[in-house]
Design a protein around this motif. Structure first.
Motif, PDB file in Angstrom:
ATOM      1  N   THR A  14       0.825  -1.201   0.000  1.00 50.51           N
ATOM      2  CA  THR A  14       0.000   0.000   0.000  1.00 50.51           C
ATOM      3  C   THR A  14       0.860   1.253   0.000  1.00 50.51           C
ATOM      4  O   THR A  14       1.828   1.352   0.757  1.00 50.51           O
ATOM      5  N   ALA A  15       0.485   2.195  -0.844  1.00 55.52           N
ATOM      6  CA  ALA A  15       1.203   3.473  -0.921  1.00 55.52           C
ATOM      7  C   ALA A  15       0.968   4.284   0.347  1.00 55.52           C
ATOM      8  O   ALA A  15      -0.129   4.275   0.913  1.00 55.52           O
ATOM      9  N   LEU A  16       2.000   4.977   0.760  1.00 59.54           N
ATOM     10  CA  LEU A  16       1.873   5.910   1.876  1.00 59.54           C
ATOM     11  C   LEU A  16       1.227   7.192   1.381  1.00 59.54           C
ATOM     12  O   LEU A  16       1.214   7.472   0.173  1.00 59.54           O
ATOM     13  N   LYS A  17       0.732   7.982   2.304  1.00 66.43           N
ATOM     14  CA  LYS A  17       0.106   9.248   1.949  1.00 66.43           C
ATOM     15  C   LYS A  17       1.083  10.111   1.140  1.00 66.43           C
ATOM     16  O   LYS A  17       2.246  10.239   1.509  1.00 66.43           O
ATOM     17  N   ARG A  18       0.612  10.660   0.027  1.00 65.41           N
ATOM     18  CA  ARG A  18       1.375  11.538  -0.873  1.00 65.41           C
ATOM     19  C   ARG A  18       2.543  10.833  -1.571  1.00 65.41           C
ATOM     20  O   ARG A  18       3.467  11.475  -2.056  1.00 65.41           O
ATOM     21  N   GLU A  19       2.524   9.515  -1.611  1.00 65.72           N
ATOM     22  CA  GLU A  19       3.578   8.759  -2.259  1.00 65.72           C
ATOM     23  C   GLU A  19       3.146   8.441  -3.696  1.00 65.72           C
ATOM     24  O   GLU A  19       2.046   7.959  -3.921  1.00 65.72           O
ATOM     25  N   ASN A  24       6.244   4.414  -4.256  1.00 66.06           N
ATOM     26  CA  ASN A  24       5.682   3.257  -3.558  1.00 66.06           C
ATOM     27  C   ASN A  24       6.385   1.969  -4.000  1.00 66.06           C
ATOM     28  O   ASN A  24       6.784   1.154  -3.174  1.00 66.06           O
ATOM     29  N   ARG A  27       9.980   1.834  -2.621  1.00 69.30           N
ATOM     30  CA  ARG A  27      10.002   1.591  -1.183  1.00 69.30           C
ATOM     31  C   ARG A  27       9.646   0.137  -0.874  1.00 69.30           C
ATOM     32  O   ARG A  27      10.320  -0.528  -0.079  1.00 69.30           O
ATOM     33  N   GLU A  28       8.615  -0.374  -1.529  1.00 61.13           N
ATOM     34  CA  GLU A  28       8.188  -1.749  -1.267  1.00 61.13           C
ATOM     35  C   GLU A  28       9.249  -2.760  -1.698  1.00 61.13           C
ATOM     36  O   GLU A  28       9.494  -3.742  -0.994  1.00 61.13           O
ATOM     37  N   GLU A  31      11.871  -2.559   1.041  1.00 62.05           N
ATOM     38  CA  GLU A  31      11.409  -3.111   2.314  1.00 62.05           C
ATOM     39  C   GLU A  31      11.277  -4.633   2.269  1.00 62.05           C
ATOM     40  O   GLU A  31      11.573  -5.313   3.243  1.00 62.05           O
TER      41      GLU A  31
END
Length: 131
Positions: A14-19, A24, A27-28, A31
């Motif tokens: 799931t995308a973070l806010k404002r990403e 996204n 980052r994923e 991670e």
């Protein structure tokens, strides 16, 4: 390989806010795999839409965007949400995928790579999945 389930799949989340979509994805990938150095292969973008009922009985609509990337020298560090990974050729990976949409996405990605490489042998293109 997904710990919550028992299927092979691709890094996603799931995308973070404002990403942005790309932020996204980057980052994923980091991670879930520890991979931070990769090049996106454009123009490849696959969108998967589906829905499911969560543990509380609510219908959840999902939209997942997949990108294609080149990784020169992968050093994998799996997150706790995955138990295994597999890096192999298209022909080795495709039978591991049990979800039809994942097979479709990998096949489209493989065709894109083969076309861009000017080669008609899909087995020469490596694929990566998590479980």
């Amino acid at each position: 390989h997904n710990q919550a389930g028992s299927h092979w799949g691709f890094p996603k989340g799931t995308a973070l806010k404002r990403e942005s979509e790309l932020q996204n994805a980057k980052r994923e990938i980091y991670e879930e795999t520890g991979i931070s150095n990769f090049l996106l292969i454009k123009p490849f973008k696959e969108i998967e839409k589906y829905h499911f009922v969560n543990k509380n009985g609510f219908l959840i609509d999902k939209k997942v965007i997949y990108f294609l990337a080149y990784v020169a020298c992968p050093k994998i560090k799996l997150s706790k949400e995955h138990s295994r990974y597999y890096w192999g050729t298209y022909e080795q990976v495709i039978p591991k995928l049990k979800i039809k949409s994942y097979k479709t996405i990998l096949t489209r990605a493989n065709k894109k790579l083969v076309k861009s490489l000017g080669d008609s042998k899909p087995k020469e293109v490596d694929s990566f999945v998590l479980k």
